[in-house]
Scaffold this motif. Sequence first.
Motif, PDB file in Angstrom:
ATOM      1  N   SER A   9       0.841  -1.207   0.000  1.00 43.14           N
ATOM      2  CA  SER A   9       0.000   0.000   0.000  1.00 43.14           C
ATOM      3  C   SER A   9       0.875   1.255   0.000  1.00 43.14           C
ATOM      4  O   SER A   9       1.897   1.291   0.684  1.00 43.14           O
ATOM      5  CB  SER A   9      -0.836   0.067   1.284  1.00 43.14           C
ATOM      6  OG  SER A   9      -1.653  -1.029   1.384  1.00 43.14           O
ATOM      7  N   LYS A  13       2.693   2.751  -6.422  1.00 45.20           N
ATOM      8  CA  LYS A  13       2.283   1.874  -7.541  1.00 45.20           C
ATOM      9  C   LYS A  13       1.368   2.571  -8.542  1.00 45.20           C
ATOM     10  O   LYS A  13       1.595   2.534  -9.733  1.00 45.20           O
ATOM     11  CB  LYS A  13       1.457   0.685  -7.033  1.00 45.20           C
ATOM     12  CG  LYS A  13       2.157  -0.393  -6.356  1.00 45.20           C
ATOM     13  CD  LYS A  13       1.227  -1.562  -6.085  1.00 45.20           C
ATOM     14  CE  LYS A  13      -0.112  -1.239  -5.454  1.00 45.20           C
ATOM     15  NZ  LYS A  13      -0.105  -0.648  -4.139  1.00 45.20           N
ATOM     16  N   GLY A  32      -7.052  -1.482  -6.976  1.00 41.08           N
ATOM     17  CA  GLY A  32      -7.300  -1.069  -5.584  1.00 41.08           C
ATOM     18  C   GLY A  32      -8.562  -0.226  -5.516  1.00 41.08           C
ATOM     19  O   GLY A  32      -9.352  -0.332  -4.577  1.00 41.08           O
ATOM     20  N   ALA A  33      -8.772   0.609  -6.545  1.00 38.56           N
ATOM     21  CA  ALA A  33      -9.970   1.466  -6.585  1.00 38.56           C
ATOM     22  C   ALA A  33     -11.228   0.606  -6.644  1.00 38.56           C
ATOM     23  O   ALA A  33     -12.269   0.985  -6.107  1.00 38.56           O
ATOM     24  CB  ALA A  33      -9.910   2.400  -7.797  1.00 38.56           C
ATOM     25  N   TYR A  35     -11.616  -2.465  -5.227  1.00 38.87           N
ATOM     26  CA  TYR A  35     -11.873  -2.969  -3.867  1.00 38.87           C
ATOM     27  C   TYR A  35     -12.362  -1.827  -2.966  1.00 38.87           C
ATOM     28  O   TYR A  35     -13.223  -2.021  -2.110  1.00 38.87           O
ATOM     29  CB  TYR A  35     -10.608  -3.626  -3.285  1.00 38.87           C
ATOM     30  CG  TYR A  35     -10.312  -4.942  -3.964  1.00 38.87           C
ATOM     31  CD1 TYR A  35     -10.964  -6.108  -3.586  1.00 38.87           C
ATOM     32  CD2 TYR A  35      -9.421  -5.009  -5.039  1.00 38.87           C
ATOM     33  CE1 TYR A  35     -10.732  -7.311  -4.240  1.00 38.87           C
ATOM     34  CE2 TYR A  35      -9.187  -6.203  -5.705  1.00 38.87           C
ATOM     35  CZ  TYR A  35      -9.839  -7.350  -5.300  1.00 38.87           C
ATOM     36  OH  TYR A  35      -9.628  -8.534  -5.958  1.00 38.87           O
ATOM     37  N   SER A 100      -9.692  -3.899   3.959  1.00 39.11           N
ATOM     38  CA  SER A 100      -9.114  -5.247   4.120  1.00 39.11           C
ATOM     39  C   SER A 100     -10.175  -6.296   4.409  1.00 39.11           C
ATOM     40  O   SER A 100     -10.046  -7.446   3.985  1.00 39.11           O
ATOM     41  CB  SER A 100      -8.074  -5.262   5.235  1.00 39.11           C
ATOM     42  OG  SER A 100      -6.994  -4.453   4.873  1.00 39.11           O
ATOM     43  N   SER A 103     -11.566  -6.997   0.907  1.00 37.35           N
ATOM     44  CA  SER A 103     -10.660  -7.592  -0.090  1.00 37.35           C
ATOM     45  C   SER A 103     -10.218  -9.012   0.275  1.00 37.35           C
ATOM     46  O   SER A 103      -9.657  -9.713  -0.546  1.00 37.35           O
ATOM     47  CB  SER A 103      -9.442  -6.693  -0.322  1.00 37.35           C
ATOM     48  OG  SER A 103      -8.689  -6.574   0.848  1.00 37.35           O
ATOM     49  N   ARG A 109     -13.300 -11.229  -4.456  1.00 37.76           N
ATOM     50  CA  ARG A 109     -12.106 -11.320  -5.307  1.00 37.76           C
ATOM     51  C   ARG A 109     -12.455 -11.994  -6.636  1.00 37.76           C
ATOM     52  O   ARG A 109     -12.031 -11.532  -7.689  1.00 37.76           O
ATOM     53  CB  ARG A 109     -10.971 -12.090  -4.607  1.00 37.76           C
ATOM     54  CG  ARG A 109     -10.512 -11.468  -3.306  1.00 37.76           C
ATOM     55  CD  ARG A 109      -9.088 -11.864  -2.959  1.00 37.76           C
ATOM     56  NE  ARG A 109      -8.130 -11.212  -3.831  1.00 37.76           N
ATOM     57  CZ  ARG A 109      -7.635  -9.992  -3.642  1.00 37.76           C
ATOM     58  NH1 ARG A 109      -7.976  -9.279  -2.604  1.00 37.76           N
ATOM     59  NH2 ARG A 109      -6.782  -9.474  -4.511  1.00 37.76           N
ATOM     60  N   ARG A 130      -2.434  -6.104  -6.067  1.00 38.16           N
ATOM     61  CA  ARG A 130      -1.663  -6.958  -5.163  1.00 38.16           C
ATOM     62  C   ARG A 130      -1.421  -8.341  -5.770  1.00 38.16           C
ATOM     63  O   ARG A 130      -0.514  -9.054  -5.362  1.00 38.16           O
ATOM     64  CB  ARG A 130      -2.399  -7.164  -3.829  1.00 38.16           C
ATOM     65  CG  ARG A 130      -2.780  -5.891  -3.102  1.00 38.16           C
ATOM     66  CD  ARG A 130      -1.539  -5.161  -2.609  1.00 38.16           C
ATOM     67  NE  ARG A 130      -1.867  -4.042  -1.742  1.00 38.16           N
ATOM     68  CZ  ARG A 130      -2.406  -2.902  -2.147  1.00 38.16           C
ATOM     69  NH1 ARG A 130      -2.681  -2.722  -3.420  1.00 38.16           N
ATOM     70  NH2 ARG A 130      -2.649  -1.931  -1.297  1.00 38.16           N
ATOM     71  N   ILE A 132      -1.880  -9.051  -9.353  1.00 34.02           N
ATOM     72  CA  ILE A 132      -2.019  -8.952 -10.815  1.00 34.02           C
ATOM     73  C   ILE A 132      -1.052  -9.933 -11.508  1.00 34.02           C
ATOM     74  O   ILE A 132      -1.454 -10.687 -12.378  1.00 34.02           O
ATOM     75  CB  ILE A 132      -1.788  -7.499 -11.325  1.00 34.02           C
ATOM     76  CG1 ILE A 132      -2.606  -6.497 -10.480  1.00 34.02           C
ATOM     77  CG2 ILE A 132      -2.128  -7.389 -12.817  1.00 34.02           C
ATOM     78  CD1 ILE A 132      -4.082  -6.777 -10.379  1.00 34.02           C
ATOM     79  N   ARG A 157       1.363   9.275   1.642  1.00 31.17           N
ATOM     80  CA  ARG A 157      -0.100   9.216   1.804  1.00 31.17           C
ATOM     81  C   ARG A 157      -0.589  10.444   2.575  1.00 31.17           C
ATOM     82  O   ARG A 157      -1.605  11.044   2.234  1.00 31.17           O
ATOM     83  CB  ARG A 157      -0.472   7.919   2.540  1.00 31.17           C
ATOM     84  CG  ARG A 157      -1.943   7.697   2.723  1.00 31.17           C
ATOM     85  CD  ARG A 157      -2.689   7.499   1.406  1.00 31.17           C
ATOM     86  NE  ARG A 157      -3.073   6.116   1.224  1.00 31.17           N
ATOM     87  CZ  ARG A 157      -3.645   5.639   0.137  1.00 31.17           C
ATOM     88  NH1 ARG A 157      -3.899   6.422  -0.874  1.00 31.17           N
ATOM     89  NH2 ARG A 157      -3.973   4.395   0.035  1.00 31.17           N
ATOM     90  N   ASP A 184      -2.783  -7.834   3.828  1.00 38.75           N
ATOM     91  CA  ASP A 184      -2.518  -8.170   2.421  1.00 38.75           C
ATOM     92  C   ASP A 184      -1.622  -9.402   2.289  1.00 38.75           C
ATOM     93  O   ASP A 184      -1.806 -10.219   1.398  1.00 38.75           O
ATOM     94  CB  ASP A 184      -1.831  -6.993   1.697  1.00 38.75           C
ATOM     95  CG  ASP A 184      -2.784  -5.847   1.399  1.00 38.75           C
ATOM     96  OD1 ASP A 184      -4.013  -6.051   1.507  1.00 38.75           O
ATOM     97  OD2 ASP A 184      -2.304  -4.757   1.046  1.00 38.75           O
ATOM     98  N   ARG A 187      -3.510 -12.849   4.278  1.00 42.08           N
ATOM     99  CA  ARG A 187      -4.851 -13.397   4.012  1.00 42.08           C
ATOM    100  C   ARG A 187      -4.747 -14.702   3.215  1.00 42.08           C
ATOM    101  O   ARG A 187      -3.776 -14.925   2.486  1.00 42.08           O
ATOM    102  CB  ARG A 187      -5.728 -12.357   3.282  1.00 42.08           C
ATOM    103  CG  ARG A 187      -5.295 -12.103   1.886  1.00 42.08           C
ATOM    104  CD  ARG A 187      -6.260 -11.229   1.103  1.00 42.08           C
ATOM    105  NE  ARG A 187      -5.638 -10.887  -0.139  1.00 42.08           N
ATOM    106  CZ  ARG A 187      -5.436  -9.654  -0.586  1.00 42.08           C
ATOM    107  NH1 ARG A 187      -5.838  -8.618   0.103  1.00 42.08           N
ATOM    108  NH2 ARG A 187      -4.828  -9.460  -1.734  1.00 42.08           N
TER     109      ARG A 187
HETATM  110  O1   DC Z   1      -3.877  -0.043  -3.852  1.00 44.48           O
HETATM  111  P1   DC Z   1      -4.872   0.441  -2.785  1.00 44.48           P
HETATM  112  O2   DC Z   1      -4.232   0.846  -1.493  1.00 44.48           O
HETATM  113  O3   DC Z   1      -5.780   1.485  -3.305  1.00 44.48           O
HETATM  114  O4   DC Z   1      -5.769  -0.854  -2.472  1.00 44.48           O
HETATM  115  C1   DC Z   1      -6.808  -0.827  -1.546  1.00 44.48           C
HETATM  116  C2   DC Z   1      -6.912  -2.166  -0.840  1.00 44.48           C
HETATM  117  O5   DC Z   1      -7.394  -3.166  -1.742  1.00 44.48           O
HETATM  118  C3   DC Z   1      -5.618  -2.696  -0.251  1.00 44.48           C
HETATM  119  O6   DC Z   1      -5.665  -2.620   1.160  1.00 44.48           O
HETATM  120  C4   DC Z   1      -5.524  -4.135  -0.693  1.00 44.48           C
HETATM  121  C5   DC Z   1      -6.679  -4.372  -1.600  1.00 44.48           C
HETATM  122  N1   DC Z   1      -6.299  -4.843  -2.929  1.00 44.48           N
HETATM  123  C6   DC Z   1      -6.260  -6.194  -3.129  1.00 44.48           C
HETATM  124  O7   DC Z   1      -6.472  -6.959  -2.192  1.00 44.48           O
HETATM  125  N2   DC Z   1      -5.999  -6.674  -4.368  1.00 44.48           N
HETATM  126  C7   DC Z   1      -5.757  -5.839  -5.390  1.00 44.48           C
HETATM  127  N3   DC Z   1      -5.512  -6.348  -6.616  1.00 44.48           N
HETATM  128  C8   DC Z   1      -5.770  -4.449  -5.200  1.00 44.48           C
HETATM  129  C9   DC Z   1      -6.027  -3.969  -3.933  1.00 44.48           C
END
Ligand code: DC
Length: 222
Positions: A9, A13, A32-33, A35, A100, A103, A109, A130, A132, A157, A184, A187
Amino acid sequence: MIIAIDGYSSCGKSTIARDLAMHLHYVYIDTGAMYRAVTYFCLQNSIIKQGVIDEQKLKSSIDSIHIEFKLNSQAVQETFLNNVCVEKEIRGLEVSEHVSMVSKLAFVRHTLVQAQREYGVSGNIVMDGRDIGTVVFPHADYKFFITASVQVRAQRRYDELIAKGEDVDFNAIVENIVSRDLHDTSRKESPLIQAPDAIVLDTSLMNKKEQLEWILNHIKIK
Ligand code: DC
């Protein structure tokens, strides 16, 4: 061509991914957007109440959640939830503190990964998140794993939220980053791990321009 960018986080990225996509004229997808938008939906619809999520209620509403990305008049990408722009709302601390618990849910997911893979069908995308390079596109053409120290990430941030006029506490941001890292990476469902074939980039001591140059250089070499 699919370029996967994963990492912790607030390590930059999204900025790198957005700059890279713009440079290459590719589509940029901020997973992330997605989730965050689901989390905001939960908060708005009392699916998350007092820090507790009603998983059954979310399961029965998941098909009514539509997330899109649109460019605004300044060509900046914004996230829309059921046709309403939620870009500002999803970046706040309330969503960050609850994301969290959303996600980590397997059905969330699966739904979002499906949508993310569809973006890849037409090719030429830069996607950040996270999982991809490990789950969404394990055969991506390029994989980058971004990292930076917790102190640097929290400061970035903090500066970002202050610039947006939010009243935030630096220590609360540090705590949120540490806690999200833990969630992250630990899990059960698609934890954050570095793909064996990903190239690592530590952005702690690099500015945005240097980060973009570094990535472009790697793409050129490969
Ligand atoms: O990248 P970000 O901080 O905006 O992501 C928000 C939350 O989403 C982060 O705490 C983890 C989750 N996330 C995830 O589990 N899988 C992803 N591909 C992207 C984000």
